[in-house]
Each structure stands twice: as C-alpha cells, then as structure tokens.
Design a protein around this motif. Structure first.
Motif, PDB file in Angstrom:
ATOM      1  N   TYR A 127       0.828  -1.201   0.000  1.00 35.17           N
ATOM      2  CA  TYR A 127       0.000   0.000   0.000  1.00 35.17           C
ATOM      3  C   TYR A 127       0.870   1.262   0.000  1.00 35.17           C
ATOM      4  O   TYR A 127       0.565   2.237  -0.694  1.00 35.17           O
ATOM      5  CB  TYR A 127      -0.907   0.019   1.228  1.00 35.17           C
ATOM      6  N   TYR A 154      -8.354 -11.038  -1.831  1.00 38.39           N
ATOM      7  CA  TYR A 154      -8.193 -10.001  -0.804  1.00 38.39           C
ATOM      8  C   TYR A 154      -7.540  -8.751  -1.396  1.00 38.39           C
ATOM      9  O   TYR A 154      -7.989  -7.623  -1.151  1.00 38.39           O
ATOM     10  CB  TYR A 154      -7.347 -10.538   0.344  1.00 38.39           C
ATOM     11  N   SER A 158      -9.078  -4.899  -1.871  1.00 38.98           N
ATOM     12  CA  SER A 158      -8.473  -3.798  -1.127  1.00 38.98           C
ATOM     13  C   SER A 158      -7.831  -2.749  -2.024  1.00 38.98           C
ATOM     14  O   SER A 158      -7.680  -1.593  -1.622  1.00 38.98           O
ATOM     15  CB  SER A 158      -7.430  -4.332  -0.144  1.00 38.98           C
TER      16      SER A 158
END
Length: 206
Positions: A127, A154, A158
């Motif tokens: 991220y 996942y 996200s």
C-alpha cells in the motif's frame, strides 16, 4: 536409529521442505562419504547465506545488497508492479522475459489453516508503494492454488480504493500449482493474456 550426531544430521535434513526420512538418510550418508573440503565449502555457504542475505529495501526480494538488481535497474518500467508470494516467483517470471516492470514480494499467502492472515504479509508495504503516482497498474501473480486465490481476492478488493488498474494472470496456469514450476511459455502467455479485474479510475475528491 543411528548413533549421536549421525541421527542429528538425518533429523535436521528431514526438517527441510520436500525431504522425507529416506531422502534425509541418503543425503546424510552422501555427506559422510563426501570429500571434507566439499563439506566445509557447503557449511561456509550456509553460514554466509544466513549472515549476508536479507530483503530488498524496496520490493522485499532476497538479495545481498540494500536494493536488488531489479529495483536498482533504471531500465525497468516503474509504472507496473507485479505482486508475487515469494522470491522464487520473481525468478520464474524473469525467465519468461515478458515482464519488464518491478515486483513486490508478499512473503507468503493468506492461509487461515496455518494462521497466516493479511497482517502477516507485506501488504502494508505494498500500500505504501502505491502512493507513488507513477504506478498505474498492479499485476496479481499469486500461485493458482487455494491460498494464492484467497490472497488475490483479498488484494483485488483492497486495491479498488487506489484508483489504478489491477490485473490478474490469465488462467492458463495449472490450478493447484506453483509459479516456480510453470514453464516459461505458459508463464509468458499468462502475462500476455492477463485480465483486468479493476480498471483505473480517478480518486474521489471527497
């Protein structure tokens, strides 16, 4: 059962992945019969690996330098990031010569059975890297097995908030396999046929 250090050696070799009791015994007796110089050289390499190898400060692949050769190569495409589970997957993909971007190594896959959740992987580091506006696409290249698919799902969910294109390797890879064992042609075609799962969109102004 063998005496003392011989059994200790067999036991330690048996703890390695993919090495069963018979293989461990065979390797142990091979080492016993080997030239002492060969054994010392092996012992030195094992010690050096633990002392000198660490993770790249950028992509987390194993390296002996602060940054790996891929991250430090100015010729690599800085706009595309390929997310893989392990360093060995980077090697497999590099063999295809189809990908010229950079990588991010998660350090494993989500596996509730083994107690591995998203917090145990290098997802926060991913991220942080995606705050770089130069990155326009993330390619999810996890293994085509249960854990890899769970990790991919996942990540896809996200990454929708980042406003960048997210794609996934084509399904030509064998289900239940590992990228490490895929041949260059199959992996190359998987990159060519990757499917977009999240299209890039402008970040919300709110």
């Amino acid at each position: 059962m063998y005496d003392g250090v011989i059994q200790d050696l067999i036991d330690e070799l048996g703890r390695l992945p993919g090495i069963g009791p018979k293989s461990a015994q065979r390797i142990a007796f091979h080492l016993l019969d080997a030239d002492p110089d060969d054994v010392r050289r092996l012992a030195t390499v094992l010690t050096d690996v633990k002392a000198k190898v660490h993770f790249c400060a950028i992509c987390c692949v194993v390296t002996t330098d602060t940054e790996c050769r891929i991250c430090s190569d100015p010729r690599r495409d800085t706009t595309v990031l390929c997310v893989v589970e392990e360093s060995k997957d980077v090697v497999a993909i590099e063999r295809t010569r189809e990908f010229r971007g950079r990588y991010h190594v998660l350090g494993g896959a989500i596996s509730p059975i083994e107690g591995v959740g998203p917090e145990n992987l290098r997802i926060k580091e991913l991220y942080a890297r995606l705050n770089d506006p130069a990155i326009t696409e993330v390619i999810i290249a996890t293994d085509p097995n249960l854990e890899g698919e769970a990790t991919a799902t996942y990540l896809i969910r996200s990454l929708t908030t980042f406003g960048i294109k997210v794609s996934k390797l084509a399904s030509g890879l064998p289900i239940g396999g590992d990228l490490e064992y895929a041949d260059e042609l199959t992996l190359g075609r998987a990159f060519e046929g990757r499917t977009s799962v999240v299209q890039a969109s402008a970040p919300s102004s709110s």
